[in-house]
Design a protein around this motif. Sequence first.
Motif, PDB file in Angstrom:
ATOM      1  N   LYS A 113       0.881  -1.209   0.014  1.00  0.00           N
ATOM      2  CA  LYS A 113      -0.005  -0.035   0.272  1.00  0.00           C
ATOM      3  C   LYS A 113       0.931   1.339   0.084  1.00  0.00           C
ATOM      4  O   LYS A 113       1.887   1.214   0.861  1.00  0.00           O
ATOM      5  CB  LYS A 113      -0.928   0.029   1.232  1.00  0.00           C
ATOM      6  CG  LYS A 113      -1.931   1.240   1.241  1.00  0.00           C
ATOM      7  CD  LYS A 113      -3.057   0.772   2.393  1.00  0.00           C
ATOM      8  CE  LYS A 113      -2.246   0.699   3.734  1.00  0.00           C
ATOM      9  NZ  LYS A 113      -3.347   0.486   4.996  1.00  0.00           N
ATOM     10  N   ARG A 114       0.579   2.221  -0.788  1.00  0.00           N
ATOM     11  CA  ARG A 114       1.427   3.447  -0.976  1.00  0.00           C
ATOM     12  C   ARG A 114       1.008   4.332   0.215  1.00  0.00           C
ATOM     13  O   ARG A 114       0.122   4.683   0.560  1.00  0.00           O
ATOM     14  CB  ARG A 114       1.011   4.157  -2.332  1.00  0.00           C
ATOM     15  CG  ARG A 114       1.466   3.658  -3.410  1.00  0.00           C
ATOM     16  CD  ARG A 114       2.977   3.833  -3.636  1.00  0.00           C
ATOM     17  NE  ARG A 114       3.219   2.764  -4.744  1.00  0.00           N
ATOM     18  CZ  ARG A 114       4.589   2.508  -4.898  1.00  0.00           C
ATOM     19  NH1 ARG A 114       5.603   3.114  -4.516  1.00  0.00           N
ATOM     20  NH2 ARG A 114       5.123   1.520  -5.772  1.00  0.00           N
ATOM     21  N   GLY A 132       1.462   3.608   4.429  1.00  0.00           N
ATOM     22  CA  GLY A 132       1.753   2.787   3.468  1.00  0.00           C
ATOM     23  C   GLY A 132       1.993   1.368   4.116  1.00  0.00           C
ATOM     24  O   GLY A 132       2.422   1.405   5.300  1.00  0.00           O
ATOM     25  N   GLU A 133       2.381   0.401   3.390  1.00  0.00           N
ATOM     26  CA  GLU A 133       3.025  -0.765   4.022  1.00  0.00           C
ATOM     27  C   GLU A 133       3.825  -1.618   2.940  1.00  0.00           C
ATOM     28  O   GLU A 133       3.471  -1.641   1.705  1.00  0.00           O
ATOM     29  CB  GLU A 133       1.664  -1.760   4.253  1.00  0.00           C
ATOM     30  CG  GLU A 133       2.379  -3.036   4.651  1.00  0.00           C
ATOM     31  CD  GLU A 133       0.984  -3.971   5.183  1.00  0.00           C
ATOM     32  OE1 GLU A 133       1.248  -5.205   5.180  1.00  0.00           O
ATOM     33  OE2 GLU A 133      -0.082  -3.307   5.161  1.00  0.00           O
ATOM     34  N   THR A 192      -1.888   2.307  -6.893  1.00  0.00           N
ATOM     35  CA  THR A 192      -1.983   3.195  -5.794  1.00  0.00           C
ATOM     36  C   THR A 192      -3.493   3.298  -5.193  1.00  0.00           C
ATOM     37  O   THR A 192      -3.912   4.108  -4.612  1.00  0.00           O
ATOM     38  CB  THR A 192      -1.927   4.608  -6.241  1.00  0.00           C
ATOM     39  OG1 THR A 192      -2.582   5.128  -7.422  1.00  0.00           O
ATOM     40  CG2 THR A 192      -0.185   4.845  -6.714  1.00  0.00           C
ATOM     41  N   ARG A 193      -4.128   2.106  -5.550  1.00  0.00           N
ATOM     42  CA  ARG A 193      -5.499   2.124  -5.119  1.00  0.00           C
ATOM     43  C   ARG A 193      -5.876   2.064  -3.578  1.00  0.00           C
ATOM     44  O   ARG A 193      -6.960   2.492  -3.183  1.00  0.00           O
ATOM     45  CB  ARG A 193      -6.304   1.074  -5.778  1.00  0.00           C
ATOM     46  CG  ARG A 193      -6.514   1.014  -7.408  1.00  0.00           C
ATOM     47  CD  ARG A 193      -6.887  -0.114  -7.790  1.00  0.00           C
ATOM     48  NE  ARG A 193      -5.913  -1.092  -7.797  1.00  0.00           N
ATOM     49  CZ  ARG A 193      -6.175  -2.527  -8.316  1.00  0.00           C
ATOM     50  NH1 ARG A 193      -7.379  -2.799  -8.990  1.00  0.00           N
ATOM     51  NH2 ARG A 193      -5.171  -3.542  -8.078  1.00  0.00           N
ATOM     52  N   ARG A 194      -4.865   1.808  -2.912  1.00  0.00           N
ATOM     53  CA  ARG A 194      -5.244   1.636  -1.362  1.00  0.00           C
ATOM     54  C   ARG A 194      -4.450   2.772  -0.737  1.00  0.00           C
ATOM     55  O   ARG A 194      -4.399   2.734   0.413  1.00  0.00           O
ATOM     56  CB  ARG A 194      -4.869   0.416  -0.944  1.00  0.00           C
ATOM     57  CG  ARG A 194      -5.528  -1.023  -1.601  1.00  0.00           C
ATOM     58  CD  ARG A 194      -4.878  -2.128  -1.095  1.00  0.00           C
ATOM     59  NE  ARG A 194      -4.931  -2.316   0.406  1.00  0.00           N
ATOM     60  CZ  ARG A 194      -4.510  -3.215   1.263  1.00  0.00           C
ATOM     61  NH1 ARG A 194      -3.491  -3.923   0.705  1.00  0.00           N
ATOM     62  NH2 ARG A 194      -4.662  -3.153   2.503  1.00  0.00           N
ATOM     63  N   ALA A 195      -4.029   3.679  -1.351  1.00  0.00           N
ATOM     64  CA  ALA A 195      -3.219   4.544  -0.960  1.00  0.00           C
ATOM     65  C   ALA A 195      -4.144   5.742   0.249  1.00  0.00           C
ATOM     66  O   ALA A 195      -5.204   6.214  -0.250  1.00  0.00           O
ATOM     67  CB  ALA A 195      -2.441   5.705  -1.720  1.00  0.00           C
TER      68      ALA A 195
END
Length: 234
Positions: free
Chosen positions: A89-90, A98-99, A170-173
């Motif tokens: 995750k961004r 992020g991760e 970048t959908r989960r940023a």
Amino acid sequence: MLTPAVDPLPTSTSYTYEVDGAGSTMLILQAILPVLFFPSEEKGVNEVVVTLGGGTNASFAPFSDYIELLLLPLLSRLCHLHASLEVVKRGFFPRGGGEVKVSVMKADKSWSGFKLEERGEVTSITLWVAAAGAKQEEVQEMEAAALALLKRDASVRKAVTKAKIARADTRRAPSKGSALLIVAETSTGCLLAGDALSGKGGFHFYPSSFPIPSISSLLSFPSPSTSYQASYAV
């Protein structure tokens, strides 16, 4: 003689580190990576997986993509030190969130020094783009502007015609933000890069902030590495 209270070598197969806000996860990785290559032999640890939470693309720190695409491949090819990095995750300024998961294999007996003396000619260029919350046309504008600036540099113009474009997921940023990374590979296997972040929470890059000047300045010297890459490798 000083005796550490805990074993200084990794004795577990997994660790988790959280950084407040958008603080750089890669600065943490820089500090612990050398140790992760040499885990405890008594515990029989052959692979260590580290989860890092925080900023993946932060100012005054290497991008997670810089570590993934430049440092780790160089360590693998030149030093036989193997590790992989996955951005789950961004994390952009200001929220971070992020991760990153890093898998590090125990160094084997073939680990050694290396020589990297000749830079060679630029054979390929990859333009990497991460844009969280951006519209399709905004991403395309960033890509087109970067390629147009690159074509002005005669030393890489030929490679630019076949440049690859990679877009990060970048959908989960949690926060909006965008980043550019330009990677140039040479005929001798050298990897050179320049990067840039957009303004806080935005998608506009001023011409002076594009990573083009840094790539051009790197290519104007015969050095096979940058000072950043050399310090990371050491």
